[in-house]
Structure formats: C-alpha cells, structure tokens
Design a protein around this motif. Sequence first.
Motif, short mmCIF file in Angstrom:
data_model
loop_
_atom_site.label_atom_id
_atom_site.label_comp_id
_atom_site.label_asym_id
_atom_site.label_seq_id
_atom_site.Cartn_x
_atom_site.Cartn_y
_atom_site.Cartn_z
N UNK A 180 -37.36 -37.55 -8.71
CA UNK A 180 -36.36 -37.39 -9.78
C UNK A 180 -36.41 -38.56 -10.74
N UNK A 181 -36.59 -39.76 -10.23
CA UNK A 181 -36.68 -40.94 -11.09
C UNK A 181 -37.94 -40.94 -11.95
N UNK A 182 -39.05 -40.45 -11.39
CA UNK A 182 -40.29 -40.34 -12.17
C UNK A 182 -40.10 -39.32 -13.28
N UNK A 183 -39.43 -38.23 -12.97
CA UNK A 183 -39.18 -37.18 -13.95
C UNK A 183 -38.34 -37.69 -15.12
N UNK A 184 -37.31 -38.49 -14.83
CA UNK A 184 -36.43 -38.94 -15.92
C UNK A 184 -36.84 -40.28 -16.52
N UNK A 185 -37.91 -40.87 -16.01
CA UNK A 185 -38.46 -42.06 -16.64
C UNK A 185 -37.94 -43.38 -16.13
N UNK A 186 -37.17 -43.39 -15.06
CA UNK A 186 -36.65 -44.66 -14.52
C UNK A 186 -37.60 -45.27 -13.50
N UNK A 187 -38.63 -44.53 -13.08
CA UNK A 187 -39.56 -45.02 -12.07
C UNK A 187 -41.00 -44.74 -12.51
N UNK A 188 -41.86 -45.76 -12.42
CA UNK A 188 -43.31 -45.57 -12.50
C UNK A 188 -43.86 -45.96 -11.13
N UNK A 189 -44.45 -45.02 -10.38
CA UNK A 189 -44.74 -45.23 -8.96
C UNK A 189 -46.03 -45.98 -8.68
N UNK A 190 -46.18 -47.17 -9.22
CA UNK A 190 -47.43 -47.92 -9.09
C UNK A 190 -47.80 -48.16 -7.62
N UNK A 191 -46.82 -48.57 -6.82
CA UNK A 191 -47.13 -48.90 -5.44
C UNK A 191 -47.58 -47.67 -4.66
N UNK A 192 -46.96 -46.52 -4.90
CA UNK A 192 -47.38 -45.29 -4.22
C UNK A 192 -48.78 -44.89 -4.66
N UNK A 193 -49.08 -45.03 -5.94
CA UNK A 193 -50.42 -44.72 -6.44
C UNK A 193 -51.46 -45.59 -5.74
N UNK A 194 -51.13 -46.86 -5.54
CA UNK A 194 -52.06 -47.75 -4.84
C UNK A 194 -52.22 -47.34 -3.38
N UNK A 195 -51.13 -46.90 -2.76
CA UNK A 195 -51.22 -46.46 -1.36
C UNK A 195 -52.08 -45.21 -1.23
N UNK A 196 -51.99 -44.32 -2.20
CA UNK A 196 -52.89 -43.17 -2.21
C UNK A 196 -54.35 -43.64 -2.28
N UNK A 197 -54.60 -44.66 -3.06
CA UNK A 197 -55.95 -45.20 -3.16
C UNK A 197 -56.45 -45.78 -1.86
N UNK A 198 -55.57 -46.43 -1.11
CA UNK A 198 -55.94 -47.04 0.16
C UNK A 198 -56.47 -45.99 1.14
N UNK A 199 -55.86 -44.81 1.16
CA UNK A 199 -56.29 -43.78 2.11
C UNK A 199 -57.42 -42.91 1.57
N UNK A 200 -57.93 -43.23 0.37
CA UNK A 200 -59.13 -42.57 -0.13
C UNK A 200 -58.94 -41.52 -1.18
#
Length: 377
Positions: free
Chosen positions: A36-56
């Motif tokens: 919901x926060x990503x949708x309304x612009x209050x969150x940019x999920x940088x850390x989650x994007x990096x975690x996706x990268x860690x698992x390939x």
Amino acid sequence: MGSLALSRVEVLDQPAPSIVGEVARIAREQLAPLAAGIDDGTVYPAEVLRRFGVVGAWGSHVPHEGPADLRCAIQAMAAIGEVCGATAFMAWCQDTLVWYAANSTNLKLAKRFGDAFSTGRVLGGTGLSNPMKSFFGIEKLKLKGRKVDGGYIVRGALPWVSNLGPDHYFGTIFEREDDQGIAEGEPGTVMFLADCSDPAITLTPCKPFLAMDGTGTYGVQFRDAFVPDELILADPAGPFVKKIRAGFILLQAGMALGLIKDCINIMDEVDSPLGHINRYLPQQPVHFRDLAAELEAETMALARDPYNEEETYWRKVIALRLRAGEASVAAAHAAMLHCGARGYLKSHRAQRRMREAYFVAIVTPATKQLRKMLADS
C-alpha cells in the motif's frame, strides 16, 4: 546486512525453483506489508529489491557461453507481481539493466557492473521508453551527444525513468550530433549507462501517478553530462537493440502473469459470500485460469530463446505482449465486478490491481505501439 554478501557463484548455483520459491517467500513476508505504501508513494522498497537480488532474482537470465534463458526471471517477477504490481515493474527495470550489461560488448563495463547489478548491490532501471518509440517512428530521440576525448557530452531530458535513486544507474540512448555519427545520411545512436550520482544529471520527482508512486520514477535531465567510454553499452546502438529487444519485451510478461494470478485469487476469495450472484457475470475465474495457463505456456516457450532472429519469432513476442496487457486489464476488471462495493473501497486491493493493470497496458511498448509494430512487421 551480512546476508547480502552472497557471492554471484552462490546465487547462480541455486536451481530455478529454489530462486522462485525464495522470491515468493520474501514477497509474502516482506513485500506484502509495504504494497500500500509503494502504491501511494510513501515507500520505495530498496532493501526488499536487494534481498530479491541476494536469492538470485536478478541473475538467472544472464547469458552463459552464448545462450540465455529468461524463464526463471519471468517466474520470479510473476511471484513478485502476485503481491505488488509496482514492485514487479521495478523488478523488470532491474532485470533489463542486468540484460543490458550482460549483452554489452564493452567487456570492462560488463566486468565492472555485471555482478553489482545481478546481485542487487547496485539498483537501477531503463530509459528506453523514448528510444523504443523513436525506433518505431513514434517519437524523436530526446537525448543528444557529441564525441569528445574519452567519451561523449550528453544533453537533453527524459520525462519518466523508473527504479532510480541518487546511487542508481540506468541504460538509455542518445543521438550523435558530431559528423562521425552520420552514416548514410542518418544520425548515429549510442547506448550508455547513466550514473545518477553525476552532478550534471538531475532527478526531478514526477507529478503523482494514478498508481505505483513508490517506483522511484523521475524526470531526468542531462546538462552537458560527460559519459566516459567506460559507460558505453553499444556504439552504434542499433544492432545491440535488435539483439536485446525480444528479452526487453518478454520480461514484461512477468508483470502481467503475477497480476492476473492475484486477480483470480481475489475472485476466489469472494466466491463464498458472493458466488450465488457472481455466477451471473460473464467472466469467471476458470476463464482466467485457462487464459493465464495459455499465456504462461507461450511465454515460457518464447523465453527459452530470446536471441532468435526470425521475424516469425519477433511477431510472436509482440503478439504475446499485447495479449498479456489486454488480459491484465480484463482480469482486473472482472475482479472488481466480482468484489462489488467492497472492491470499491480504497483499502481493497482489487482497485489497486485495476490501476496497476492499466499500467501493464500502457508501459512501453504500450498497447497502441504493439498494434503498430504488428501492423508494420
């Protein structure tokens, strides 16, 4: 933070099902609370994007000894998209950035950025919306460049580039203004990596969108920015774009497949309280299950061979992408009707899915551009 230190070898040694499974787990546990926060612009999920990268998630489609396979990357993106369409779009941005570096003949660039992009240590996106339109006669290139010692000086502005931040990179194309860039009466084009930390490159926040405001989308201005030869992806850009274009478009199928699957989930969730009346609606979950299965099967078949140079293959890629966008809108529309008034609440994800679906249909190449491409091919 220690978990982010996995080597590229460790990441790539994981079998594809393990990668997709881990991506799905992270999406459910860590991404879902942020949607919901990503949708309304209050969150940019940088850390989650990096975690996706860690698992390939960002490295499975890197070509090895010639061939490339996009299937795992698309499946991982779909798992993300089942939770958050905006983050699936950012996943596509990161995947395309990896795709550019992995296919570049600039070996110094590939060595410098390959692991950083594919493991998520460095995030970024793609600025090919305007160039892709220009190659098909819809727009003119907005960036201009001239050769100087050691690189190029680039000026101009791009209205929307996503998955950006002050330490991010993105790939885009400029038109050469110098005499050496003119071949057979046509200006030459050069594809390069833009470094967002360059003080001559300015990121300006965009006006609020209908959805997906947390995607790190900015207007980007180049004020005589120096682009060193070390950041040139391809010169000339034309043959390079022809090589990477099918992958660029095919990867977007992951956004559609994930969104459609969650729209089916939404319809299933309201079957118990509303099934007695929803059965009168013309589009039922079973129809979209069949459609999603068809789209996924076709996507997986095409994704095995993204370097296929046959025109029939290229037409199949365009047609698939067109169907995926239209199916996304149809599935989200059906989910809204199945939910009825409860789906009309701002807090309900059905209306978020509706807004995200329209993005799948209009992101470059948009529905109208795809139809033009089919007509012209």
